[in-house]
Design an enzyme around this catalytic site. Structure first.
Site, PDB file in Angstrom:
ATOM      1  N   ASP A  16       0.821  -1.217   0.000  1.00  0.00           N
ATOM      2  CA  ASP A  16       0.000   0.000   0.000  1.00  0.00           C
ATOM      3  C   ASP A  16       0.853   1.265   0.000  1.00  0.00           C
ATOM      4  OD1 ASP A  16      -2.093  -1.892   0.440  1.00  0.00           O
ATOM      5  OD2 ASP A  16      -1.735  -1.759   2.592  1.00  0.00           O
ATOM      6  N   GLU A 181     -11.193   0.678  -2.293  1.00  0.00           N
ATOM      7  CA  GLU A 181     -10.487   1.007  -1.055  1.00  0.00           C
ATOM      8  C   GLU A 181      -9.287   1.869  -1.387  1.00  0.00           C
ATOM      9  OE1 GLU A 181      -9.349  -2.788   0.541  1.00  0.00           O
ATOM     10  OE2 GLU A 181      -8.247  -3.368  -1.249  1.00  0.00           O
TER      11      GLU A 181
END
Length: 503
Positions: A16, A181
């Site tokens: 991420d 997301e």
């Protein structure tokens, strides 16, 4: 002929990633889950070569994290520079959204503050608009919140001290963008942009959204997918613009046992105003990842991610993290070598549950590891050596019992019922030498062959080979541990060097 770079730019588990530029410097943050210290900060000057320079979170906030909590901890941070300060927002999925800041990214960061106590609010991204108002964008973890595929916008105080309202859903990706997301919010040419991944880490893609107002309506277009490339699930990252106007996009690829490795894609803005990432854009504007590409228009500034360690001052380097909040007595610094205390634990405790595992990421597809150990301070009931850790794990360690030393090869896994199984695969009685070298070779797909070596001997293989496995939301980790028995006082295992070399 232009100079080229090759993807991945980081073959290690920096999940991420979010990246910003300040002047000639680039800063990257990544998820660290339950590993401590947490929230690594990486630095680069050329977008290609990176080095760990700090950890933003020194300890996780709850006593729960004094024990291993696989899959929990710090998820999907965002980093921004605003009003002379660096800001990092991140989520603990069971606790809420936290914020920390500093004027010196290489120094201490402020004590993290919970800006919203709400389980399941995840992947936060702050945004300061031109009018001075500040906003927080976030996604949701269905397992904690019961909400999925939706992005939420909430106004916050400009000093990020509190949220000023209840959040509002500004985009619902349920019909077209499942598992939406990791949003990142930007402004370009007076338009608002959200870069967000969808489709899940294994097979997902990258979406861009644009609107004239933060509240929408938001138009969306997929800008990066696997296409005909070998790079599965290219998404979840950051857009960075250089001083000369070049644009680049960072993303990860979920590579199983190796974790989520980092790629860099060229990004250009088309005449219709939409971004195009990678190469070979299809009729709808989505590109596929590049394998090689001309370098960014920046001076090369080579550096390397830290891997090997000789523990010169007795402290582990920045590549190392503990499996839980560390305690001061786990090791002793101030001298050459790493003095790991054989922390007393119950004899039936699995190594899977030890908080004092000292671990680092797999650094490449294929590599060798060798560690030199000094056993002179070990006592009866002590055990220590090498471990490869995930939901499948294996350890090659020296065990001392009744004045004798044994080489022990352990293996364990989380079975299909969610139960922990562990077994001894091999036990070899050793002569009572004070020094031993342990090691292993890691091949494609994480296939591992452990080995050992006495000072006056040759490398001896230990069988069978081990197929390493990923952990909970992370790739496999590797490193060291030392433990004793509650019946004893616990001696000390000394690691004088831990060397890694790529094959």
């Amino acid at each position: 002929m232009p100079l080229l770079y090759q993807n991945p730019i980081i073959h290690a588990d920096y999940a991420d990633p979010d990246v910003i530029r300040t002047g000639d410097n680039f800063w990257m943050v990544a998820s660290s889950f339950n590993q401590v210290p947490g929230l690594p900060l990486l630095h680069s000057r050329d977008l290609i070569h990176w080095q760990i320079v700090n950890y933003i979170v020194k300890r996780l906030p709850s006593p729960e994290y004094d024990c291993p909590q696989p899959g929990k901890g710090i998820w999907a941070p965002s980093i921004r520079f605003h009003n002379g300060l660096f800001w990092v927002f991140y989520s603990l999925p069971d606790e809420g959204i936290f914020v920390t800041h500093t004027d010196d990214p290489l120094g201490d960061w402020s004590e993290p503050r919970c800006i919203k106590a709400a389980p399941g609010w995840i992947d936060p991204c702050p945004f300061w608009d031109d009018d001075g108002r500040a906003w927080l964008l976030n996604a949701f973890a269905f397992s904690r919140s019961g909400i999925k595929n939706k992005l939420q916008l909430t106004e916050m105080a400009p000093d990020a001290s509190r949220l000023l309202e209840e959040g509002r859903i500004i985009f619902d990706g349920t019909p077209s963008h499942p598992t939406l997301e990791g949003p990142k919010l930007y402004k370009r040419n007076n338009e608002y942009w959200i870069f967000a991944p969808a489709g899940g880490v294994k097979r997902g893609w990258q979406t861009a959204m644009r609107a004239n107002s933060l509240t929408g309506p938001w138009l969306c277009r997929d800008i990066l997918h696997q296409g005909n490339s070998a790079i599965n699930g290219p998404h979840q990252g950051a857009w960075v613009e250089l001083e000369n106007g070049e644009s680049w996009f960072f993303h990860f690829q979920d590579k199983g046992v190796y974790g989520r490795i980092t790629h860099l894609q060229p990004l250009r803005w088309a005449e219709d105003g939409w971004p195009c990432a990678g190469e070979k854009q299809d009729a709808y504007g989505a590109g596929q990842p590049v394998q090689v590409h001309p370098l960014p228009a920046l001076p090369l500034s080579p550096c390397q991610l830290q891997t090997s360690d000789d523990f010169a001052d007795g402290n582990p380097g920045l590549q190392w993290q503990w499996q839980a909040n560390p305690k001061s007595h786990w090791f002793t610094s101030g001298r050459q070598g790493l003095y790991l205390r054989c922390v007393p634990v119950k004899s039936e405790t699995s190594v899977y549950h030890l908080p004092n595992l000292l671990l680092q990421k797999f650094p490449a597809e294929q590599f060798h590891v060798t560690a030199s150990l000094d056993l002179s301070l070990c006592r009866d009931n002590d055990e220590g050596g090498l471990i490869i850790y995930g939901q499948r794990f294996a350890a090659l360690v020296v065990n001392q019992s009744e004045g004798k030393r044994y080489l022990v090869y352990r293996h364990g896994w989380i079975n299909d019922r969610g139960e922990l199984d562990e077994a001894l695969l091999d036990v070899v009685e050793m002569t009572n030498q004070q020094h031993i070298r342990l090691g292993y070779d890691v091949g494609y797909d994480g296939l591992v062959r452990f080995k050992w070596h006495l000072p006056d001997g040759v490398w001896q293989p230990v069988g069978p080979r081990f197929s390493a496995g990923a952990g909970k939301w992370i790739g496999a980790r590797m490193g060291l541990y030392a433990r004793g028995n509650v019946a004893g006082t616990g001696g000390t295992l000394i690691c004088t060097s831990y060397n890694i070399s790529e094959i």
